[in-house]
Design a protein around this motif. Sequence first.
Motif, PDB file in Angstrom:
ATOM      1  N   ILE A  19       0.845  -1.203   0.000  1.00 37.51           N
ATOM      2  CA  ILE A  19       0.000   0.000   0.000  1.00 37.51           C
ATOM      3  C   ILE A  19       0.875   1.245   0.000  1.00 37.51           C
ATOM      4  O   ILE A  19       0.646   2.183  -0.756  1.00 37.51           O
ATOM      5  CB  ILE A  19      -0.952   0.012   1.216  1.00 37.51           C
ATOM      6  N   TRP A  20       1.873   1.267   0.859  1.00 38.91           N
ATOM      7  CA  TRP A  20       2.722   2.447   0.971  1.00 38.91           C
ATOM      8  C   TRP A  20       3.493   2.709  -0.318  1.00 38.91           C
ATOM      9  O   TRP A  20       3.712   3.861  -0.689  1.00 38.91           O
ATOM     10  CB  TRP A  20       3.676   2.309   2.151  1.00 38.91           C
ATOM     11  N   PHE A  21       3.904   1.656  -1.028  1.00 35.13           N
ATOM     12  CA  PHE A  21       4.675   1.841  -2.255  1.00 35.13           C
ATOM     13  C   PHE A  21       3.794   2.177  -3.453  1.00 35.13           C
ATOM     14  O   PHE A  21       4.267   2.791  -4.409  1.00 35.13           O
ATOM     15  CB  PHE A  21       5.524   0.596  -2.557  1.00 35.13           C
ATOM     16  N   GLN A  22       2.514   1.803  -3.431  1.00 37.58           N
ATOM     17  CA  GLN A  22       1.608   2.064  -4.537  1.00 37.58           C
ATOM     18  C   GLN A  22       0.787   3.346  -4.352  1.00 37.58           C
ATOM     19  O   GLN A  22       0.073   3.747  -5.256  1.00 37.58           O
ATOM     20  CB  GLN A  22       0.635   0.887  -4.720  1.00 37.58           C
ATOM     21  N   PHE A  23       0.852   3.940  -3.185  1.00 41.19           N
ATOM     22  CA  PHE A  23       0.032   5.102  -2.868  1.00 41.19           C
ATOM     23  C   PHE A  23       0.490   6.324  -3.648  1.00 41.19           C
ATOM     24  O   PHE A  23       1.683   6.532  -3.793  1.00 41.19           O
ATOM     25  CB  PHE A  23       0.123   5.372  -1.359  1.00 41.19           C
ATOM     26  N   PRO A  24      -0.396   7.190  -4.137  1.00 45.14           N
ATOM     27  CA  PRO A  24      -1.849   7.210  -4.101  1.00 45.14           C
ATOM     28  C   PRO A  24      -2.513   6.731  -5.398  1.00 45.14           C
ATOM     29  O   PRO A  24      -3.716   6.636  -5.475  1.00 45.14           O
ATOM     30  CB  PRO A  24      -2.179   8.683  -3.883  1.00 45.14           C
ATOM     31  N   SER A  25      -1.715   6.450  -6.422  1.00 44.42           N
ATOM     32  CA  SER A  25      -2.289   6.201  -7.745  1.00 44.42           C
ATOM     33  C   SER A  25      -3.234   5.007  -7.807  1.00 44.42           C
ATOM     34  O   SER A  25      -4.193   5.014  -8.573  1.00 44.42           O
ATOM     35  CB  SER A  25      -1.169   6.036  -8.779  1.00 44.42           C
ATOM     36  N   ASN A  26      -2.993   3.999  -7.016  1.00 53.59           N
ATOM     37  CA  ASN A  26      -3.819   2.802  -7.102  1.00 53.59           C
ATOM     38  C   ASN A  26      -4.817   2.676  -5.949  1.00 53.59           C
ATOM     39  O   ASN A  26      -5.390   1.615  -5.755  1.00 53.59           O
ATOM     40  CB  ASN A  26      -2.916   1.566  -7.141  1.00 53.59           C
ATOM     41  N   ALA A  27      -5.016   3.745  -5.197  1.00 52.41           N
ATOM     42  CA  ALA A  27      -5.874   3.704  -4.018  1.00 52.41           C
ATOM     43  C   ALA A  27      -7.294   3.213  -4.294  1.00 52.41           C
ATOM     44  O   ALA A  27      -7.826   2.452  -3.490  1.00 52.41           O
ATOM     45  CB  ALA A  27      -5.902   5.066  -3.337  1.00 52.41           C
ATOM     46  N   PRO A  28      -7.945   3.609  -5.395  1.00 51.64           N
ATOM     47  CA  PRO A  28      -9.336   3.160  -5.572  1.00 51.64           C
ATOM     48  C   PRO A  28      -9.503   1.639  -5.642  1.00 51.64           C
ATOM     49  O   PRO A  28     -10.465   1.104  -5.110  1.00 51.64           O
ATOM     50  CB  PRO A  28      -9.758   3.810  -6.885  1.00 51.64           C
ATOM     51  N   TRP A  29      -8.595   0.930  -6.267  1.00 50.94           N
ATOM     52  CA  TRP A  29      -8.747  -0.533  -6.350  1.00 50.94           C
ATOM     53  C   TRP A  29      -7.856  -1.258  -5.366  1.00 50.94           C
ATOM     54  O   TRP A  29      -8.117  -2.389  -4.981  1.00 50.94           O
ATOM     55  CB  TRP A  29      -8.466  -1.040  -7.768  1.00 50.94           C
ATOM     56  N   LEU A  30      -6.800  -0.605  -4.919  1.00 54.27           N
ATOM     57  CA  LEU A  30      -5.843  -1.258  -4.039  1.00 54.27           C
ATOM     58  C   LEU A  30      -6.462  -1.607  -2.693  1.00 54.27           C
ATOM     59  O   LEU A  30      -6.259  -2.710  -2.172  1.00 54.27           O
ATOM     60  CB  LEU A  30      -4.626  -0.349  -3.849  1.00 54.27           C
ATOM     61  N   LEU A  31      -7.236  -0.711  -2.140  1.00 52.98           N
ATOM     62  CA  LEU A  31      -7.860  -0.939  -0.839  1.00 52.98           C
ATOM     63  C   LEU A  31      -8.716  -2.197  -0.862  1.00 52.98           C
ATOM     64  O   LEU A  31      -8.564  -3.076  -0.018  1.00 52.98           O
ATOM     65  CB  LEU A  31      -8.696   0.286  -0.447  1.00 52.98           C
ATOM     66  N   GLY A  32      -9.589  -2.323  -1.837  1.00 55.83           N
ATOM     67  CA  GLY A  32     -10.457  -3.490  -1.930  1.00 55.83           C
ATOM     68  C   GLY A  32      -9.689  -4.773  -2.192  1.00 55.83           C
ATOM     69  O   GLY A  32      -9.977  -5.819  -1.607  1.00 55.83           O
ATOM     70  N   THR A  33      -8.704  -4.699  -3.071  1.00 53.86           N
ATOM     71  CA  THR A  33      -7.914  -5.881  -3.408  1.00 53.86           C
ATOM     72  C   THR A  33      -7.105  -6.370  -2.216  1.00 53.86           C
ATOM     73  O   THR A  33      -7.097  -7.567  -1.902  1.00 53.86           O
ATOM     74  CB  THR A  33      -6.977  -5.575  -4.590  1.00 53.86           C
ATOM     75  N   LEU A  34      -6.425  -5.462  -1.542  1.00 55.56           N
ATOM     76  CA  LEU A  34      -5.600  -5.865  -0.410  1.00 55.56           C
ATOM     77  C   LEU A  34      -6.441  -6.315   0.781  1.00 55.56           C
ATOM     78  O   LEU A  34      -6.088  -7.277   1.469  1.00 55.56           O
ATOM     79  CB  LEU A  34      -4.659  -4.730  -0.008  1.00 55.56           C
ATOM     80  N   LEU A  35      -7.534  -5.641   1.003  1.00 55.98           N
ATOM     81  CA  LEU A  35      -8.424  -6.045   2.077  1.00 55.98           C
ATOM     82  C   LEU A  35      -8.953  -7.447   1.805  1.00 55.98           C
ATOM     83  O   LEU A  35      -8.956  -8.310   2.685  1.00 55.98           O
ATOM     84  CB  LEU A  35      -9.570  -5.042   2.225  1.00 55.98           C
ATOM     85  N   GLY A  36      -9.369  -7.687   0.560  1.00 55.43           N
ATOM     86  CA  GLY A  36      -9.850  -9.018   0.187  1.00 55.43           C
ATOM     87  C   GLY A  36      -8.775 -10.078   0.327  1.00 55.43           C
ATOM     88  O   GLY A  36      -9.027 -11.178   0.825  1.00 55.43           O
TER      89      GLY A  36
END
Length: 189
Positions: free
Chosen positions: A144-161
Amino acid sequence: MTTNINQSSNINKQVNTSIVIGALLIILGIVAIALPVVTTIFAETWVALILMSAGFAKLVYATHTRREGGFLLKILLSGLYIATGVMLLIYPRTGILTLTLLLGSFLLTEGTFELILAFRLRPQQNWTWVLGNGIITLFLGALIWFQFPSNAPWLLGTLLGSSIVVTGISRVMLSLNARSSLPESNQAA
């Protein structure tokens, strides 16, 4: 003798319940991964509603305890909760970015605790599943820290899942380990 059978039956029920919960976590995690943007928006909206509800609860508490002191601070705190919830609903993108950073911090912390737990469970069979869960969760938090902020919309759901799936697998494997350690007569109960 009857007490031992009842205890064994209860343990077996607990193990079976734990397996079902683990399987449910796996399914929910897969759904979250399949629909990451929806999961992200759902999580952000859910947090907003929780904050607003807590704010209104604090407001009611403040009015009921206004004679006990700190009334103004209680009102301000409830206003902060409500305002934060409203802002998350009005500005979901900012809320998603904020929640993504919070999730990253959460996963880093959870991964650390899972690693500690794994080494405490080390004498048990299948403890490596908890170790794997900790390593993967730590990796997801760092991602998350390395991909932030560009992938935030899909990253949160993907990583949480992903975290939910791994936690479900870990729970199922530990439950199966507990089941296999029961005497055979108790497994059929």
